[in-house]
Scaffold this motif. Structure first.
Motif, PDB file in Angstrom:
ATOM      1  N   TRP A 184     -38.788  18.207  19.318  1.00 15.86           N
ATOM      2  CA  TRP A 184     -37.575  17.812  18.604  1.00 15.86           C
ATOM      3  C   TRP A 184     -36.421  18.772  18.830  1.00 15.86           C
ATOM      4  O   TRP A 184     -35.301  18.496  18.443  1.00 15.86           O
ATOM      5  CB  TRP A 184     -37.869  17.652  17.119  1.00 15.86           C
ATOM      6  N   GLU A 185     -36.696  19.899  19.462  1.00 11.55           N
ATOM      7  CA  GLU A 185     -35.636  20.872  19.736  1.00 11.55           C
ATOM      8  C   GLU A 185     -34.816  20.412  20.946  1.00 11.55           C
ATOM      9  O   GLU A 185     -35.370  20.100  21.993  1.00 11.55           O
ATOM     10  CB  GLU A 185     -36.252  22.235  20.039  1.00 11.55           C
ATOM     11  N   PRO A 186     -33.480  20.373  20.811  1.00  7.61           N
ATOM     12  CA  PRO A 186     -32.662  20.042  21.985  1.00  7.61           C
ATOM     13  C   PRO A 186     -32.835  21.106  23.069  1.00  7.61           C
ATOM     14  O   PRO A 186     -33.032  22.283  22.773  1.00  7.61           O
ATOM     15  CB  PRO A 186     -31.227  20.057  21.459  1.00  7.61           C
ATOM     16  N   ARG A 187     -32.769  20.673  24.314  1.00  4.49           N
ATOM     17  CA  ARG A 187     -32.888  21.588  25.445  1.00  4.49           C
ATOM     18  C   ARG A 187     -31.619  21.477  26.284  1.00  4.49           C
ATOM     19  O   ARG A 187     -31.173  20.391  26.600  1.00  4.49           O
ATOM     20  CB  ARG A 187     -34.115  21.242  26.285  1.00  4.49           C
ATOM     21  N   ARG A 188     -31.102  22.623  26.651  1.00  8.75           N
ATOM     22  CA  ARG A 188     -29.850  22.698  27.411  1.00  8.75           C
ATOM     23  C   ARG A 188     -30.107  23.416  28.725  1.00  8.75           C
ATOM     24  O   ARG A 188     -30.821  24.409  28.769  1.00  8.75           O
ATOM     25  CB  ARG A 188     -28.805  23.453  26.599  1.00  8.75           C
ATOM     26  N   ALA A 189     -29.488  22.924  29.770  1.00  8.78           N
ATOM     27  CA  ALA A 189     -29.491  23.618  31.061  1.00  8.78           C
ATOM     28  C   ALA A 189     -28.071  24.112  31.311  1.00  8.78           C
ATOM     29  O   ALA A 189     -27.105  23.381  31.061  1.00  8.78           O
ATOM     30  CB  ALA A 189     -29.936  22.690  32.178  1.00  8.78           C
ATOM     31  N   ILE A 190     -27.973  25.346  31.775  1.00  7.77           N
ATOM     32  CA  ILE A 190     -26.670  25.928  32.091  1.00  7.77           C
ATOM     33  C   ILE A 190     -26.756  26.426  33.529  1.00  7.77           C
ATOM     34  O   ILE A 190     -27.468  27.383  33.824  1.00  7.77           O
ATOM     35  CB  ILE A 190     -26.306  27.069  31.124  1.00  7.77           C
ATOM     36  N   LEU A 191     -26.042  25.743  34.411  1.00  6.46           N
ATOM     37  CA  LEU A 191     -26.122  25.993  35.852  1.00  6.46           C
ATOM     38  C   LEU A 191     -24.740  26.179  36.439  1.00  6.46           C
ATOM     39  O   LEU A 191     -23.809  25.448  36.089  1.00  6.46           O
ATOM     40  CB  LEU A 191     -26.779  24.803  36.557  1.00  6.46           C
ATOM     41  N   ASP A 192     -24.613  27.120  37.364  1.00  5.80           N
ATOM     42  CA  ASP A 192     -23.409  27.271  38.190  1.00  5.80           C
ATOM     43  C   ASP A 192     -23.858  27.226  39.637  1.00  5.80           C
ATOM     44  O   ASP A 192     -24.635  28.093  40.066  1.00  5.80           O
ATOM     45  CB  ASP A 192     -22.708  28.611  37.927  1.00  5.80           C
ATOM     46  N   ASN A 193     -23.391  26.242  40.377  1.00  7.13           N
ATOM     47  CA  ASN A 193     -23.742  26.149  41.791  1.00  7.13           C
ATOM     48  C   ASN A 193     -22.801  27.062  42.576  1.00  7.13           C
ATOM     49  O   ASN A 193     -21.587  26.838  42.618  1.00  7.13           O
ATOM     50  CB  ASN A 193     -23.635  24.704  42.287  1.00  7.13           C
ATOM     51  N   LEU A 194     -23.352  28.097  43.183  1.00  2.00           N
ATOM     52  CA  LEU A 194     -22.531  29.095  43.878  1.00  2.00           C
ATOM     53  C   LEU A 194     -21.863  28.547  45.135  1.00  2.00           C
ATOM     54  O   LEU A 194     -20.866  29.108  45.588  1.00  2.00           O
ATOM     55  CB  LEU A 194     -23.387  30.311  44.230  1.00  2.00           C
ATOM     56  N   HIS A 195     -22.391  27.465  45.700  1.00  3.61           N
ATOM     57  CA  HIS A 195     -21.831  26.924  46.943  1.00  3.61           C
ATOM     58  C   HIS A 195     -20.724  25.902  46.698  1.00  3.61           C
ATOM     59  O   HIS A 195     -19.796  25.804  47.493  1.00  3.61           O
ATOM     60  CB  HIS A 195     -22.927  26.311  47.805  1.00  3.61           C
ATOM     61  N   THR A 196     -20.845  25.127  45.615  1.00  2.00           N
ATOM     62  CA  THR A 196     -19.852  24.080  45.371  1.00  2.00           C
ATOM     63  C   THR A 196     -18.865  24.444  44.269  1.00  2.00           C
ATOM     64  O   THR A 196     -17.836  23.786  44.126  1.00  2.00           O
ATOM     65  CB  THR A 196     -20.549  22.760  44.967  1.00  2.00           C
ATOM     66  N   GLY A 197     -19.209  25.464  43.460  1.00  2.00           N
ATOM     67  CA  GLY A 197     -18.365  25.823  42.332  1.00  2.00           C
ATOM     68  C   GLY A 197     -18.540  24.906  41.134  1.00  2.00           C
ATOM     69  O   GLY A 197     -17.877  25.073  40.114  1.00  2.00           O
ATOM     70  N   GLU A 198     -19.446  23.945  41.233  1.00  2.00           N
ATOM     71  CA  GLU A 198     -19.671  23.011  40.135  1.00  2.00           C
ATOM     72  C   GLU A 198     -20.592  23.637  39.089  1.00  2.00           C
ATOM     73  O   GLU A 198     -21.428  24.472  39.408  1.00  2.00           O
ATOM     74  CB  GLU A 198     -20.305  21.720  40.652  1.00  2.00           C
ATOM     75  N   ALA A 199     -20.410  23.198  37.857  1.00  3.57           N
ATOM     76  CA  ALA A 199     -21.205  23.722  36.753  1.00  3.57           C
ATOM     77  C   ALA A 199     -21.792  22.580  35.939  1.00  3.57           C
ATOM     78  O   ALA A 199     -21.257  21.458  35.927  1.00  3.57           O
ATOM     79  CB  ALA A 199     -20.339  24.602  35.864  1.00  3.57           C
ATOM     80  N   PHE A 200     -22.890  22.881  35.283  1.00  2.00           N
ATOM     81  CA  PHE A 200     -23.535  21.957  34.350  1.00  2.00           C
ATOM     82  C   PHE A 200     -23.895  22.763  33.114  1.00  2.00           C
ATOM     83  O   PHE A 200     -24.538  23.801  33.217  1.00  2.00           O
ATOM     84  CB  PHE A 200     -24.796  21.350  34.975  1.00  2.00           C
TER      85      PHE A 200
END
Length: 184
Positions: free
Chosen positions: A34-50
């Protein structure tokens, strides 16, 4: 133009998620459903983040997983493959162990067969049948976290393979069979 994940792929992936939940490894079954799960990502090649919750109220959120998949696509070709949701669960558990608010810096997520074959020809450190090609692996680091601490947190979890590459400054984490190695 990059290959985009199509609606049919999302629906197929959604059906597969039910099987993932049933066959979840022991370490993943220890996560609070029941605990929310978060992913925190920075793609070093594209500069995109999640930086989103990908799991809430006992289920995976398909739109969030599709966006995380896009951020982890093969940056050389633009090809995408759905990333194993238990890989995100492993990252979530590793971040909890490290107690770091910083994002995972993505060096390599999904690799197309073409990219993996090219890298395999250039280096004996790239597996011919890499978990990256299956959408089950990530090469990463966290700014401000000792690489050895990141490796140890991944090893303690025993979620799959852990490769330690101190000279190249990254740790490989996958959801294949449990194993470990040291690279350059």
């Amino acid at each position: 133009m990059p290959n985009l994940v199509r609606r049919r792929d999302v629906l197929t992936f959604g059906a597969a998620l039910g099987l993932t939940a049933i066959a979840a490894p022991a370490w993943a079954r220890q996560l609070d459903i029941w605990e929310p799960r978060r992913a925190i990502l920075d793609n070093l090649h594209t500069g995109e983040a999640f930086n989103e919750v990908y799991y809430a109220n006992g289920s995976y959120l398909l739109d969030a997983l599709a966006e995380a998949t896009r951020v982890m696509r093969d940056w050389r070709t633009g090809d995408e493959r759905f990333i194993d949701p238990t890989l995100f669960d492993a990252l979530h558990a590793i971040r909890d162990r490290l107690e770091s608010p910083r994002p995972f810096q993505v060096i390599s997520g999904y690799r197309s067969p073409k990219t993996n074959a090219m890298l395999n020809r250039r280096s004996n450190g790239v597996a011919e049948n890499s978990q990256h090609v299956l959408g089950k692996a990530i090469d990463l680091r966290i700014e401000g976290v000792e690489l050895s601490n990141l490796r140890n947190a991944a090893l303690d979890l025993a979620a799959g393979g852990v490769g330690y590459y101190p000279r190249s400054n990254f740790v490989h984490v996958d959801t294949g069979r449990v194993r470990q190695w040291r690279g350059s």
